[in-house]
Design a protein around this motif. Structure first.
Motif, PDB file in Angstrom:
ATOM      1  N   ALA A   1       8.442   2.787   7.019  1.00 40.78           N
ATOM      2  CA  ALA A   1       7.172   2.365   7.591  1.00 40.78           C
ATOM      3  C   ALA A   1       7.218   0.891   8.313  1.00 40.78           C
ATOM      4  CB  ALA A   1       6.139   2.196   6.920  1.00 40.78           C
ATOM      5  N   MET A   2       8.131   0.254   7.649  1.00 38.31           N
ATOM      6  CA  MET A   2       8.117  -1.106   8.362  1.00 38.31           C
ATOM      7  C   MET A   2       9.024  -1.338   9.675  1.00 38.31           C
ATOM      8  SD  MET A   2       6.224  -3.321   6.748  1.00 38.31           S
ATOM      9  CE  MET A   2       5.135  -2.247   6.846  1.00 38.31           C
ATOM     10  N   VAL A   3       9.989  -0.478   9.443  1.00 40.09           N
ATOM     11  CA  VAL A   3      10.823  -0.110  10.772  1.00 40.09           C
ATOM     12  C   VAL A   3       9.956   0.445  12.030  1.00 40.09           C
ATOM     13  CG1 VAL A   3      12.666   0.821  11.735  1.00 40.09           C
ATOM     14  CG2 VAL A   3      12.958   0.021   9.481  1.00 40.09           C
ATOM     15  N   ALA A   4       9.031   1.199  11.679  1.00 38.55           N
ATOM     16  CA  ALA A   4       8.242   1.891  12.674  1.00 38.55           C
ATOM     17  C   ALA A   4       7.325   0.778  13.280  1.00 38.55           C
ATOM     18  CB  ALA A   4       7.685   2.963  12.446  1.00 38.55           C
ATOM     19  N   LEU A   5       6.758  -0.118  12.335  1.00 38.71           N
ATOM     20  CA  LEU A   5       5.855  -1.029  12.802  1.00 38.71           C
ATOM     21  C   LEU A   5       6.410  -2.147  13.525  1.00 38.71           C
ATOM     22  CD1 LEU A   5       3.573  -1.542   9.729  1.00 38.71           C
ATOM     23  CD2 LEU A   5       3.064  -0.333  11.869  1.00 38.71           C
ATOM     24  N   PHE A   6       7.617  -2.578  13.119  1.00 44.06           N
ATOM     25  CA  PHE A   6       8.070  -3.719  14.065  1.00 44.06           C
ATOM     26  C   PHE A   6       8.749  -3.210  15.349  1.00 44.06           C
ATOM     27  CE2 PHE A   6       9.257  -5.840   9.801  1.00 44.06           C
ATOM     28  CZ  PHE A   6       8.695  -6.897   9.990  1.00 44.06           C
TER      29      PHE A   6
ATOM     30  N   ASP B   1      -1.040   7.360  11.252  1.00 42.82           N
ATOM     31  CA  ASP B   1      -0.203   8.558  11.788  1.00 42.82           C
ATOM     32  C   ASP B   1       1.181   8.535  10.852  1.00 42.82           C
ATOM     33  OD1 ASP B   1      -0.351  10.559  13.499  1.00 42.82           O
ATOM     34  OD2 ASP B   1       0.895   9.697  14.953  1.00 42.82           O
ATOM     35  N   THR B   2       1.770   7.425  10.618  1.00 44.13           N
ATOM     36  CA  THR B   2       2.935   7.543   9.746  1.00 44.13           C
ATOM     37  C   THR B   2       2.561   7.987   8.427  1.00 44.13           C
ATOM     38  OG1 THR B   2       4.008   5.776  10.961  1.00 44.13           O
ATOM     39  CG2 THR B   2       4.862   6.072   8.979  1.00 44.13           C
ATOM     40  N   VAL B   3       1.274   7.300   7.909  1.00 45.23           N
ATOM     41  CA  VAL B   3       1.043   7.665   6.204  1.00 45.23           C
ATOM     42  C   VAL B   3       0.949   9.148   6.404  1.00 45.23           C
ATOM     43  CG1 VAL B   3      -0.802   7.716   4.651  1.00 45.23           C
ATOM     44  CG2 VAL B   3       0.406   5.634   5.553  1.00 45.23           C
ATOM     45  N   VAL B   4       0.294   9.960   7.297  1.00 44.19           N
ATOM     46  CA  VAL B   4      -0.062  11.409   7.376  1.00 44.19           C
ATOM     47  C   VAL B   4       1.267  12.017   7.722  1.00 44.19           C
ATOM     48  CG1 VAL B   4      -1.033  13.271   8.869  1.00 44.19           C
ATOM     49  CG2 VAL B   4      -2.391  11.010   8.699  1.00 44.19           C
ATOM     50  N   VAL B   5       2.028  11.808   8.055  1.00 44.47           N
ATOM     51  CA  VAL B   5       3.447  12.337   8.231  1.00 44.47           C
ATOM     52  C   VAL B   5       4.205  12.215   6.925  1.00 44.47           C
ATOM     53  CG1 VAL B   5       5.691  12.422   9.324  1.00 44.47           C
ATOM     54  CG2 VAL B   5       3.494  11.998  10.690  1.00 44.47           C
ATOM     55  N   PHE B   6       4.156  10.967   6.373  1.00 43.58           N
ATOM     56  CA  PHE B   6       4.752  10.952   5.178  1.00 43.58           C
ATOM     57  C   PHE B   6       4.427  11.757   3.983  1.00 43.58           C
ATOM     58  CE2 PHE B   6       7.042   6.344   5.917  1.00 43.58           C
ATOM     59  CZ  PHE B   6       7.907   7.205   6.811  1.00 43.58           C
TER      60      PHE B   6
ATOM     61  N   PHE C   1       0.756  -1.140   0.133  1.00 42.84           N
ATOM     62  CA  PHE C   1      -0.106   0.105  -0.126  1.00 42.84           C
ATOM     63  C   PHE C   1       0.987   1.236   0.100  1.00 42.84           C
ATOM     64  CE2 PHE C   1      -2.022   3.515   2.694  1.00 42.84           C
ATOM     65  CZ  PHE C   1      -2.854   3.953   1.891  1.00 42.84           C
ATOM     66  N   ILE C   2       1.936   1.297   1.032  1.00 45.76           N
ATOM     67  CA  ILE C   2       2.538   2.531   0.988  1.00 45.76           C
ATOM     68  C   ILE C   2       3.413   2.592  -0.218  1.00 45.76           C
ATOM     69  CG2 ILE C   2       4.649   3.486   2.560  1.00 45.76           C
ATOM     70  CD1 ILE C   2       3.470   2.532   4.735  1.00 45.76           C
ATOM     71  N   TRP C   3       4.142   1.849  -0.931  1.00 42.38           N
ATOM     72  CA  TRP C   3       4.605   1.711  -2.139  1.00 42.38           C
ATOM     73  C   TRP C   3       3.861   2.203  -3.412  1.00 42.38           C
ATOM     74  CZ3 TRP C   3       4.361  -0.910  -6.748  1.00 42.38           C
ATOM     75  CH2 TRP C   3       5.286  -0.446  -7.906  1.00 42.38           C
ATOM     76  N   GLY C   4       2.457   1.723  -3.320  1.00 41.49           N
ATOM     77  CA  GLY C   4       1.764   2.072  -4.335  1.00 41.49           C
ATOM     78  C   GLY C   4       1.169   3.422  -4.359  1.00 41.49           C
TER      79      GLY C   4
ATOM     80  N   SER D   1       6.970   6.533  17.122  1.00 38.92           N
ATOM     81  CA  SER D   1       7.704   5.921  16.115  1.00 38.92           C
ATOM     82  C   SER D   1       7.227   6.678  14.804  1.00 38.92           C
ATOM     83  CB  SER D   1       7.275   4.416  15.784  1.00 38.92           C
ATOM     84  OG  SER D   1       5.794   4.408  15.475  1.00 38.92           O
ATOM     85  N   SER D   2       5.974   7.196  14.647  1.00 35.87           N
ATOM     86  CA  SER D   2       5.443   7.983  13.450  1.00 35.87           C
ATOM     87  C   SER D   2       6.063   9.230  13.410  1.00 35.87           C
ATOM     88  CB  SER D   2       4.122   7.955  13.407  1.00 35.87           C
ATOM     89  OG  SER D   2       3.260   8.464  14.770  1.00 35.87           O
ATOM     90  N   VAL D   3       6.230  10.116  14.776  1.00 33.53           N
ATOM     91  CA  VAL D   3       6.724  11.249  14.549  1.00 33.53           C
ATOM     92  C   VAL D   3       8.310  11.119  14.685  1.00 33.53           C
ATOM     93  CG1 VAL D   3       6.916  13.520  16.205  1.00 33.53           C
ATOM     94  CG2 VAL D   3       4.714  11.961  15.988  1.00 33.53           C
TER      95      VAL D   3
END
Length: 411
Positions: A175-180, A215-220, A161-164, A296-298
């Motif tokens: 994003a994966m680093v933040a999720l892990f 939250d990460t998608v909003v920042v990105f 999703f993020i790549w697309g 992680s998102s901020v």
């Protein structure tokens, strides 16, 4: 509240800025310590898996609603522990609505299971019915496998999703680093609490992954907007990303507080007032995961993204151009040439150096050629006259004379 709003507006407009992205060593150190500590707790203390995963015996004691209280549940737990039944070390006793008290233990013999029922009846004489359920370990392993499969599928879908959406694989990695990071710290704190791992806890873990990703998608998305045209903005990639974090900081804090308040209330009621229940498993995973997800998102995901993007040659060139422009704007005289030994100097035989005058070296600089005389008050160069120029009595000024056609030369 108004002061906080004004501060948020200043952060969004760039009048104030908190250097989140620039403090790479600080955030990486905090993250490494938290993750290593969580892994140590997981491997040293281990997880307290419930009977749904390990298998065991569940005894359900039906009784009047007035008797289904936390005090009676605590009394039953203490009575079973004091009885020292073989194979029963730490029973889990919870209330099931207002109809029953449920006791969960590991795999025990039939005699031990019957003795648990007798202890319940002795502790709460108003017990009307007892029922026993055996949960096999194979079913627990199947539940654990399905939970891990669900998490793996979720993570793969998140990367796609993020790549697309962003057309940037480096954002997927960040994003994966933040999720892990969120998963490991949440599981570590859950293990430290000693709460049993139940399907409710797995559900809560999946829920907090969605919150952290949002939250990460909003920042990105804000970072992509700020870094779309670095050449025009005159900022480095790190500066544009840091501005994006500052612009979304207030929104992230407000969203986190609004989400944590009700989850914290559920955790308090389920753990303190209701005792051990499935609600506390769900609430603890969500509360810890949401709190860690804000961090992680901020702080983590944008820093990892800047670290990865900083290796691109195009970003390095844009950053170098932006730094040069910033240096030139800060010191307008930085480009003025300084004195060098090979510069041409004035000849010392000049009379100015005679008669004991103070010696002075003058640096000669290249200059533009002298300009032609300009017309007074016109701001343009006077064109050369084609004929004789003399004083005109009629106009009172110098003007070119006009000869007759017969005296003019050939054109």
């Amino acid at each position: 509240m108004g002061k906080f709003s004004r501060y948020g507006n200043a952060l969004y407009g760039g009048q104030r800025s908190i250097d989140f992205v620039g403090r790479r060593g600080l955030w990486y150190s905090i993250t490494a310590v938290a993750v290593l500590a969580s892994l140590a707790v997981i491997f040293i203390k281990g997880m307290n898996f419930g009977v749904e995963f390990t298998g065991g015996t569940q005894v359900r004691a039906s009784m009047p609603a007035a008797q289904v209280t936390q005090d009676n549940a605590d009394a039953v737990r203490e009575a079973i522990v004091d009885e020292d039944i073989e194979g029963v070390d730490s029973p889990t006793v919870t209330t099931e609505g207002t109809s029953a008290i449920v006791v969960e233990v590991g795999e025990v013999s039939d005699a031990a299971s019957d003795r648990i029922g007798e202890v319940i009846q002795e502790t709460v004489p108003e017990t009307t019915d007892l029922s026993q359920t055996e949960i096999g370990a194979s079913w627990g392993r199947e539940v654990a496998q399905q939970a891990l499969t669900g998490v793996a599928v979720f993570l793969v879908l998140v990367m796609l999703f993020i790549w697309g959406y962003f057309r940037e694989w480096k954002m997927s990695i960040a994003a994966m680093v933040a999720l892990f990071h969120d998963i490991i710290i949440t599981v570590g704190i859950y293990a430290l609490s000693g709460f049993p791992v139940t399907p409710s806890a797995v559900t809560g873990l999946l829920a907090i992954l969605g919150f952290s990703l949002y939250d990460t998608v909003v920042v990105f998305d804000k970072i992509r907007e700020n870094t779309h045209e670095l050449r025009k903005s005159g900022e480095t990639y790190a500066e544009a990303a840091n501005l994006a974090v500052n612009q979304t900081l207030v929104r992230s804090i407000n969203t986190g507080i609004v989400a944590l308040i009700p989850i914290g209330a559920i955790l308090y009621v389920s753990a303190v007032q209701l005792g051990a229940s499935s609600l506390q498993d769900l609430a603890l995973a969500q509360f810890v995961g949401m709190a860690v997800g804000i961090y992680s998102s901020v702080l983590l995901a944008p820093r990892v993204l800047v670290h990865l993007k900083g290796r691109e040659s195009a970003i390095q060139l844009a950053d170098k151009r932006a730094r040069s422009r910033a240096k030139a704007n800060a010191d307008r005289y930085a480009t003025v040439p300084v004195f060098a030994e090979d510069m041409p100097v004035q000849d010392e035989s000049d009379p100015e150096f005679e008669d004991g005058a103070e010696e002075e070296i003058r640096v000669t600089r290249a200059s533009a050629p002298p300009r032609a005389p300009e017309a007074s008050g016109r701001g343009r160069v006077v064109p050369p006259a084609k004929g004789e120029v003399r004083q005109s009595g009629a106009s009172g000024r110098v003007q070119p004379t006009r000869q007759t056609r017969s005296k003019r030369g050939p054109k």
